[in-house]
Design a protein around this motif. Structure first.
Motif, PDB file in Angstrom:
ATOM      1  N   LEU A   1      -7.822   4.815  11.635  1.00 27.79           N
ATOM      2  CA  LEU A   1      -7.987   5.453  12.945  1.00 27.79           C
ATOM      3  C   LEU A   1      -6.705   5.378  13.764  1.00 27.79           C
ATOM      4  N   GLN A   2      -5.966   4.285  13.597  1.00 25.83           N
ATOM      5  CA  GLN A   2      -4.665   4.182  14.274  1.00 25.83           C
ATOM      6  C   GLN A   2      -3.675   5.186  13.723  1.00 25.83           C
ATOM      7  N   VAL A   3      -3.623   5.285  12.391  1.00 34.33           N
ATOM      8  CA  VAL A   3      -2.701   6.234  11.768  1.00 34.33           C
ATOM      9  C   VAL A   3      -3.024   7.647  12.235  1.00 34.33           C
ATOM     10  N   ALA A   4      -4.319   7.987  12.244  1.00 36.74           N
ATOM     11  CA  ALA A   4      -4.733   9.339  12.629  1.00 36.74           C
ATOM     12  C   ALA A   4      -4.254   9.676  14.039  1.00 36.74           C
ATOM     13  N   GLN A   5      -4.380   8.721  14.963  1.00 37.31           N
ATOM     14  CA  GLN A   5      -3.965   8.989  16.348  1.00 37.31           C
ATOM     15  C   GLN A   5      -2.461   8.985  16.491  1.00 37.31           C
ATOM     16  N   GLN A   6      -1.814   8.051  15.806  1.00 38.04           N
ATOM     17  CA  GLN A   6      -0.365   7.922  15.972  1.00 38.04           C
ATOM     18  C   GLN A   6       0.410   9.050  15.294  1.00 38.04           C
ATOM     19  N   LEU A   7      -0.238   9.746  14.365  1.00 34.75           N
ATOM     20  CA  LEU A   7       0.441  10.886  13.739  1.00 34.75           C
ATOM     21  C   LEU A   7       0.599  12.048  14.715  1.00 34.75           C
ATOM     22  N   LEU A   8      -0.282  12.138  15.701  1.00 34.31           N
ATOM     23  CA  LEU A   8      -0.203  13.242  16.668  1.00 34.31           C
ATOM     24  C   LEU A   8       1.135  13.189  17.399  1.00 34.31           C
ATOM     25  N   GLY A   9       1.789  14.339  17.486  1.00 32.51           N
ATOM     26  CA  GLY A   9       3.084  14.414  18.162  1.00 32.51           C
ATOM     27  C   GLY A   9       4.273  14.174  17.255  1.00 32.51           C
ATOM     28  N   LYS A  10       4.021  13.658  16.047  1.00 36.39           N
ATOM     29  CA  LYS A  10       5.118  13.457  15.091  1.00 36.39           C
ATOM     30  C   LYS A  10       5.296  14.720  14.246  1.00 36.39           C
ATOM     31  N   SER A  11       6.415  14.787  13.513  1.00 41.89           N
ATOM     32  CA  SER A  11       6.734  16.006  12.769  1.00 41.89           C
ATOM     33  C   SER A  11       6.515  15.868  11.277  1.00 41.89           C
ATOM     34  N   LEU A  12       5.747  16.796  10.719  1.00 41.93           N
ATOM     35  CA  LEU A  12       5.637  16.895   9.270  1.00 41.93           C
ATOM     36  C   LEU A  12       6.812  17.743   8.786  1.00 41.93           C
ATOM     37  N   VAL A  13       7.535  17.255   7.773  1.00 40.98           N
ATOM     38  CA  VAL A  13       8.731  17.934   7.282  1.00 40.98           C
ATOM     39  C   VAL A  13       8.605  18.186   5.792  1.00 40.98           C
ATOM     40  N   ARG A  14       8.921  19.420   5.381  1.00 48.30           N
ATOM     41  CA  ARG A  14       8.902  19.776   3.965  1.00 48.30           C
ATOM     42  C   ARG A  14      10.278  20.322   3.612  1.00 48.30           C
ATOM     43  N   VAL A  15      10.938  19.655   2.675  1.00 50.29           N
ATOM     44  CA  VAL A  15      12.258  20.089   2.231  1.00 50.29           C
ATOM     45  C   VAL A  15      12.086  20.918   0.959  1.00 50.29           C
ATOM     46  N   HIS A  16      12.587  22.136   1.013  1.00 49.27           N
ATOM     47  CA  HIS A  16      12.389  23.109  -0.062  1.00 49.27           C
ATOM     48  C   HIS A  16      13.760  23.667  -0.416  1.00 49.27           C
ATOM     49  N   PRO A  17      13.967  24.059  -1.676  1.00 52.00           N
ATOM     50  CA  PRO A  17      15.264  24.647  -2.041  1.00 52.00           C
ATOM     51  C   PRO A  17      15.683  25.797  -1.118  1.00 52.00           C
ATOM     52  N   GLN A  18      14.705  26.573  -0.633  1.00 54.81           N
ATOM     53  CA  GLN A  18      15.024  27.708   0.237  1.00 54.81           C
ATOM     54  C   GLN A  18      15.231  27.323   1.689  1.00 54.81           C
ATOM     55  N   GLY A  19      14.947  26.055   2.027  1.00 53.64           N
ATOM     56  CA  GLY A  19      15.119  25.640   3.406  1.00 53.64           C
ATOM     57  C   GLY A  19      14.083  24.603   3.808  1.00 53.64           C
ATOM     58  N   VAL A  20      14.126  24.245   5.088  1.00 53.12           N
ATOM     59  CA  VAL A  20      13.241  23.202   5.605  1.00 53.12           C
ATOM     60  C   VAL A  20      12.195  23.827   6.523  1.00 53.12           C
ATOM     61  N   THR A  21      10.948  23.399   6.358  1.00 56.36           N
ATOM     62  CA  THR A  21       9.938  23.736   7.369  1.00 56.36           C
ATOM     63  C   THR A  21       9.486  22.430   8.027  1.00 56.36           C
ATOM     64  N   SER A  22       9.239  22.506   9.319  1.00 54.15           N
ATOM     65  CA  SER A  22       8.706  21.335  10.006  1.00 54.15           C
ATOM     66  C   SER A  22       7.768  21.788  11.116  1.00 54.15           C
ATOM     67  N   GLY A  23       6.909  20.866  11.543  1.00 54.54           N
ATOM     68  CA  GLY A  23       5.964  21.186  12.612  1.00 54.54           C
ATOM     69  C   GLY A  23       5.379  19.922  13.198  1.00 54.54           C
ATOM     70  N   ILE A  24       5.074  19.996  14.477  1.00 55.12           N
ATOM     71  CA  ILE A  24       4.482  18.847  15.172  1.00 55.12           C
ATOM     72  C   ILE A  24       2.992  18.781  14.856  1.00 55.12           C
ATOM     73  N   ILE A  25       2.538  17.606  14.470  1.00 55.58           N
ATOM     74  CA  ILE A  25       1.132  17.413  14.109  1.00 55.58           C
ATOM     75  C   ILE A  25       0.272  17.446  15.374  1.00 55.58           C
ATOM     76  N   LEU A  26      -0.679  18.400  15.376  1.00 55.60           N
ATOM     77  CA  LEU A  26      -1.523  18.609  16.555  1.00 55.60           C
ATOM     78  C   LEU A  26      -2.928  18.063  16.392  1.00 55.60           C
ATOM     79  N   GLU A  27      -3.376  17.946  15.144  1.00 54.26           N
ATOM     80  CA  GLU A  27      -4.791  17.668  14.909  1.00 54.26           C
ATOM     81  C   GLU A  27      -4.958  16.909  13.599  1.00 54.26           C
ATOM     82  N   THR A  28      -5.769  15.836  13.615  1.00 52.18           N
ATOM     83  CA  THR A  28      -6.006  15.025  12.411  1.00 52.18           C
ATOM     84  C   THR A  28      -7.481  14.625  12.342  1.00 52.18           C
ATOM     85  N   GLU A  29      -7.888  14.216  11.138  1.00 54.67           N
ATOM     86  CA  GLU A  29      -9.213  13.623  10.963  1.00 54.67           C
ATOM     87  C   GLU A  29      -9.108  12.435  10.023  1.00 54.67           C
ATOM     88  N   ALA A  30      -9.915  11.395  10.281  1.00 58.75           N
ATOM     89  CA  ALA A  30      -9.913  10.194   9.439  1.00 58.75           C
ATOM     90  C   ALA A  30     -11.107  10.201   8.491  1.00 58.75           C
TER      91      ALA A  30
END
Length: 193
Positions: A13-42
DNA sequence: TATTGGATCGCC
DNA sequence: GCGATCCAATAG
C-alpha cells in the motif's frame, strides 16, 4: 534518480501511494518514453480474491511470488497488456498495477504505437499505457532496477491522493471493497470507472 | 483435451 | 451496452 530495490520491498500500500507522481521510463532503441504515474492499484497476498495470486502459484503469476522490483506483465481479454511492479518479499505474492500516466517524453513515439493523437488518450488506462510504451509479454519478469524499464523519482509528491476501491474486480467478494486504488485528485488522465 | 471467462478498450 | 480475441486456469 532511478528507484532501487528497497523501494519495492516496502509494504504494497505504501509502494502504491508513493509511486504516484513519479515517472515511469521506457528506454527503446527508437527513443525514450516517460510519463508521470497518475493511478495505481494494490494486489496483496494469497487471501486477496481479486489478485491473480489468490489460487496459489501458477505459470502466469509466478513473477508475483518472486523478489520485489520486477515487472509482472500479463495479457487481458486476449487483447491488452497490464503492467504491475512486484512488491514485498520473495514468496509473498503482491504487486501494484500501474493504471494511468501523464505522458512526458516521447509523445510522438506514443502516438505512433497508440495510433491516437490526443495526449489525454495516450496512457489513460492500464492497457493503453502498455500500448503507448510498447510493453508486451516479453516484459514479464524484467528487472525494474535495470536500464530498459524503470521508475524515476524526479518530481515531487502529489498534493492530493484519492483513495477508493479497485476497478473491474466485482467477482472478488468482499475483497472488491478494499480501498486499494489510488490516484492523483482532479487529474484528467485518470482512467474512468 | 475441452470449456470458460477475464485487474480492458473503443465503438455502437 | 456490447463485441473483440486468446490464453491461462480449471474441470473432466
Amino acid at each position: 534518480m532511478k528507484l532501487a530495490r528497497d523501494f519495492y520491498e516496502q509494504p504494497t500500500l505504501q509502494v502504491a501511494q508513493q509511486l504516484l507522481g513519479k515517472s515511469l521510463v521506457r528506454v527503446h532503441p527508437q527513443g525514450v518514453t516517460s510519463g508521470i504515474i497518475l493511478e495505481t492499484e494494490a494486489y496483496i497476498g494469497l487471501e486477496d480474491k481479486a489478485s491473480h495470486a489468490s489460487r496459489g502459484l501458477t505459470r502466469r503469476n509466478a513473477v508475483m511470488f518472486g523478489p520485489a522490483g520486477f515487472a509482472y506483465v500479463y495479457v487481458i481479454y486476449g487483447l491488452h497488456h497490464c503492467l504491475n511492479v512486484v512488491t514485498e518479499r520473495e514468496a509473498y505474492p503482491a504487486a501494484v498495477l500501474i493504471r494511468a500516466l501523464q505522458p512526458g517524453e516521447g509523445v510522438e513515439l506514443m502516438r505512433a504505437w497508440r495510433r491516437k493523437q490526443e495526449i489525454r488518450l495516450l496512457a489513460n488506462g492500464p492497457g493503453n499505457l502498455c500500448q503507448a510504451f510498447g510493453i508486451e509479454r516479453s516484459f514479464n519478469g524484467i528487472d525494474l532496477c535495470g536500464d530498459t524499464l524503470f521508475v524515476d523519482d524526479r518530481g515531487g509528491s502529489p498534493a492530493d491522493i484519492v483513495v477508493t476501491t479497485r476497478v473491474g474486480v466485482d467477482y472478488a467478494g468482499h475483497w472488491k471493497d478494499m480501498p486499494w486504488r489510488f490516484y492523483i485528485a482532479g487529474h484528467p488522465g485518470v482512467s474512468k470507472r
